[in-house]
Motif scaffolding. Structure first.
Motif, PDB file in Angstrom:
ATOM      1  N   VAL A  87       0.349  -3.046   1.470  1.00 54.71           N
ATOM      2  CA  VAL A  87       0.571  -1.683   2.388  1.00 54.71           C
ATOM      3  C   VAL A  87       1.148  -0.439   1.540  1.00 54.71           C
ATOM      4  CG1 VAL A  87       1.365  -0.458   4.426  1.00 54.71           C
ATOM      5  CG2 VAL A  87       0.892  -2.706   4.514  1.00 54.71           C
ATOM      6  N   ALA A  99       4.287   2.431  11.271  1.00 53.54           N
ATOM      7  CA  ALA A  99       2.953   1.951  11.077  1.00 53.54           C
ATOM      8  C   ALA A  99       3.077   0.972  10.029  1.00 53.54           C
ATOM      9  CB  ALA A  99       2.038   2.923  10.838  1.00 53.54           C
ATOM     10  N   SER A 102      -2.607  -2.238  14.037  1.00 49.04           N
ATOM     11  CA  SER A 102      -2.123  -3.200  12.861  1.00 49.04           C
ATOM     12  C   SER A 102      -3.131  -4.510  12.795  1.00 49.04           C
ATOM     13  CB  SER A 102      -0.932  -3.594  13.014  1.00 49.04           C
ATOM     14  OG  SER A 102       0.058  -2.452  12.675  1.00 49.04           O
ATOM     15  N   HIS A 103      -3.336  -5.068  13.996  1.00 49.16           N
ATOM     16  CA  HIS A 103      -4.201  -6.020  14.270  1.00 49.16           C
ATOM     17  C   HIS A 103      -5.593  -5.857  13.782  1.00 49.16           C
ATOM     18  CE1 HIS A 103      -1.642  -9.603  15.690  1.00 49.16           C
ATOM     19  NE2 HIS A 103      -1.013  -8.505  16.326  1.00 49.16           N
ATOM     20  N   LYS A 138       4.867  -2.254  10.995  1.00 49.66           N
ATOM     21  CA  LYS A 138       4.186  -3.116  11.942  1.00 49.66           C
ATOM     22  C   LYS A 138       3.018  -3.736  11.286  1.00 49.66           C
ATOM     23  CE  LYS A 138       5.977  -2.703  16.077  1.00 49.66           C
ATOM     24  NZ  LYS A 138       5.921  -1.377  16.854  1.00 49.66           N
ATOM     25  N   LEU A 139       2.389  -3.024  10.372  1.00 45.77           N
ATOM     26  CA  LEU A 139       1.121  -3.648   9.464  1.00 45.77           C
ATOM     27  C   LEU A 139       1.698  -4.819   8.684  1.00 45.77           C
ATOM     28  CD1 LEU A 139      -0.429  -0.603   8.244  1.00 45.77           C
ATOM     29  CD2 LEU A 139      -1.878  -2.463   9.425  1.00 45.77           C
ATOM     30  N   HIS A 175      -5.898  -5.737  10.160  1.00 44.95           N
ATOM     31  CA  HIS A 175      -5.809  -6.985   9.475  1.00 44.95           C
ATOM     32  C   HIS A 175      -7.102  -7.881   9.741  1.00 44.95           C
ATOM     33  CE1 HIS A 175      -4.361 -11.086   8.819  1.00 44.95           C
ATOM     34  NE2 HIS A 175      -4.837 -11.442   9.908  1.00 44.95           N
ATOM     35  N   THR A 223       0.554   0.866  18.108  1.00 41.71           N
ATOM     36  CA  THR A 223       0.493   0.622  16.373  1.00 41.71           C
ATOM     37  C   THR A 223       0.221  -0.911  16.163  1.00 41.71           C
ATOM     38  OG1 THR A 223       2.251   2.038  16.417  1.00 41.71           O
ATOM     39  CG2 THR A 223       2.032   0.824  14.397  1.00 41.71           C
TER      40      THR A 223
END
Length: 535
Positions: free
Chosen positions: A83, A70, A42-43, A73-74, A46, A38
């Protein structure tokens, strides 16, 4: 930004971005449970948003728990991200940069058709992607029309096949042994619970694996659940754990058997009420419940690092499912030294069942009772390299972690060392950015200094070299692995020292076990205060 990516997570993202430049757009990454899938995606989301020309990222999750994880973490990676969640009554996609959606909701045509401008698709637990529902959703969002797709999973296997139709390439893999060696995961030690009355030959196979209902009945009728409870008391009485079973009834019966022997246990299953399940999981997290029994609902999205025992009471022919189950116990946590795997076995079976060695894709031979996965792998490597090493170590035959006379230990942060009698120990330091190691010696009088032959070596070779140097520097002064005193009861002096040091002594520890705990604590403290010289 929180959750700074680890080096291998950066490598995984780079492999995807490079892979998309080669003409393939549906690419997968395989990372062991606990590697932070995750965090990686997420990275990735981004980083990719700036290059999508106003289009958005769609994250497809398989289960409700994964959606919440998810989204959290985002936002931790970039709190300014918008999000949106799409599932059931939630429909927050209109102005979102990243949309996290359940596959069940996207399976409804009108729900997926309302989501526009997707420039990157991320599929969590992507080993499910060959299912018809996933194929329809991926086709709708352009997976076969050039839209980049990144799949993440701990195991790229599916018993009924079909994954090659979805994923064009696996661009990054990290083996579980690398994670254990680097200290990102705990080592795991296996023990078989053999139930002679359990006859798996009568259990049929469907879809490539044993039939759940028949397997559950066989476990219940054979008395296997009582055997599991007894084994838990004998081998894991002080460990929080998770038991995997094939049916809801088996999960409930397993919890009852554990409670009957004094273990606080509770079952969870898929159709359990949402609030009841959340309450049970919270009790486990808080330590009010020691063992969770479950009907295959904790194989994905369940994150409880303190779990240190996994009971596979769901024998399986699927290495992928086995990895998903055992992986739940491998995350590191404060005070957690390793994970214990209790594997339920029946009488001789015609089925080829998955076992501990299937956790890694490397060829490491057969697991041996009482040996950890890392020990089995390193012993296999040592056996393979023994002939080549012989010439460099004056033909002395060394079988690491097998017939070696020396007691090897590791500090809590994973540093290998040998303690020599007196105030001296030898240890290994890793060369930055590589998988090579160098030997160092520490004495009370002179601190740390390297050997004359300060050469970086692969781990098995470095361990062999260190052992040879111990014998040269202090013949007979090292701790013998099979010393008779090690099997005796701990002394009052040992136990008193552990109390003063704040070292917890597990029940049934021998004098040798307690001596190891003391050595690990002392050496860990010394190394923690050192500024090691650059290699």
């Amino acid at each position: 930004m929180s959750f700074t990516p680890r080096p291998y997570q950066v490598d995984a993202i780079e492999a995807l971005r490079q892979g998309w430049t080669t003409g393939k757009n549906r690419l997968a990454v395989v990372l062991p449970t606990g590697a932070g899938k995750t965090v990686v995606f997420s990275h990735l989301a981004h980083q990719m948003l700036d290059s999508l020309n106003g289009r958005r990222v769609l994250v497809i999750a398989h289960r409700e728990e994964l959606i919440s994880q998810a989204a959290a973490k985002l936002l931790a990676v970039d709190p300014l991200l918008k999000v949106g969640i799409v599932k059931a009554q939630h429909d927050d996609h209109h102005d979102a940069d990243v949309i996290v959606a359940s596959i069940q909701t996207l399976a409804v045509a009108r729900r997926r058709e309302a989501i526009q401008d997707i420039g990157l698709i991320i599929v969590d637990e992507c080993h499910h992607a060959a299912a018809r529902t996933y194929m329809e959703v991926l086709q709708h969002f352009g997976a076969w029309d050039g839209v980049p797709v990144a799949g993440f999973t701990a195991t790229m296997t599916r018993v009924d096949g079909g994954l090659a139709e979805v994923w064009q390439d696996v661009v990054f893999r990290l083996d579980i042994l690398d994670m254990i060696s680097d200290g990102y995961l705990c080592d795991v030690r296996g023990k078989a619970i053999t139930v002679d009355t359990l006859d798996l030959n009568k259990v049929k196979t469907r879809g490539g694996d044993l039939v759940d209902g028949q397997l559950g009945k066989a476990l219940e009728d054979s008395g296997a659940l009582d055997a599991i409870a007894k084994a838990y008391v004998d081998h894991a009485a002080d460990r929080p754990g998770v038991v995997f079973t094939p049916t809801v009834a088996t999960a409930q019966a397993a919890a009852a058997s554990l409670r009957a022997v004094g273990i606080k246990a509770a079952p969870v299953w898929g159709d359990m009420g949402r609030e009841e399940r959340r309450s049970t999981l919270a009790q486990y997290e808080a330590g009010e419940v020691q063992v969770l029994t479950n009907c295959m609902v904790l194989t994905e999205g369940f994150d409880a690092p303190h779990t240190s025992c996994i009971v596979v009471a769901r024998p399986t022919k699927s290495p992928g499912l086995y990895v998903q189950m055992v992986g739940r116990g491998l995350r590191p946590a404060p005070g957690k030294r390793d994970a214990l795997l209790l594997d339920v076995m029946g009488a001789a079976s015609r089925h080829k069942l998955a076992s501990m060695v299937d956790l890694t894709e490397r060829e490491i031979g057969q697991a041996e009772e009482g040996k950890s996965l890392r020990q089995v792998a390193e012993e296999h490597v040592a056996n393979e390299k023994r002939r080549a090493l012989a010439a460099r170590i004056e033909a002395e035959e060394i079988n690491l972690f097998g017939s070696s006379a020396i007691r090897w230990l590791r500090t809590e942060d994973g540093t290998w060392f040998i303690r020599l009698t007196g105030a001296m120990f030898l240890f290994l330091v890793r060369d930055p950015g590589t998988r090579m190691y160098r030997m160092r010696r520490w004495t009370q009088a002179h601190g740390v200094h390297p050997p004359t032959d300060d050469v970086a070596r692969p781990l098995p070779e470095a361990l062999a070299w260190l052992e040879q140097q111990a014998k040269v520097l202090a013949p007979g002064a090292f701790v013998a692995r099979e010393a008779r005193w090690r099997r005796s009861q701990p002394t009052t002096k040992q136990l008193g020292l552990c109390r003063r040091l704040g070292v917890t002594v597990p029940r049934a520890s021998t004098a040798g076990d307690v001596a190891d705990l003391i050595d690990q604590d002392r050496v860990g403290r010394v190394l923690g205060q050192l500024i090691l010289p650059a290699a």
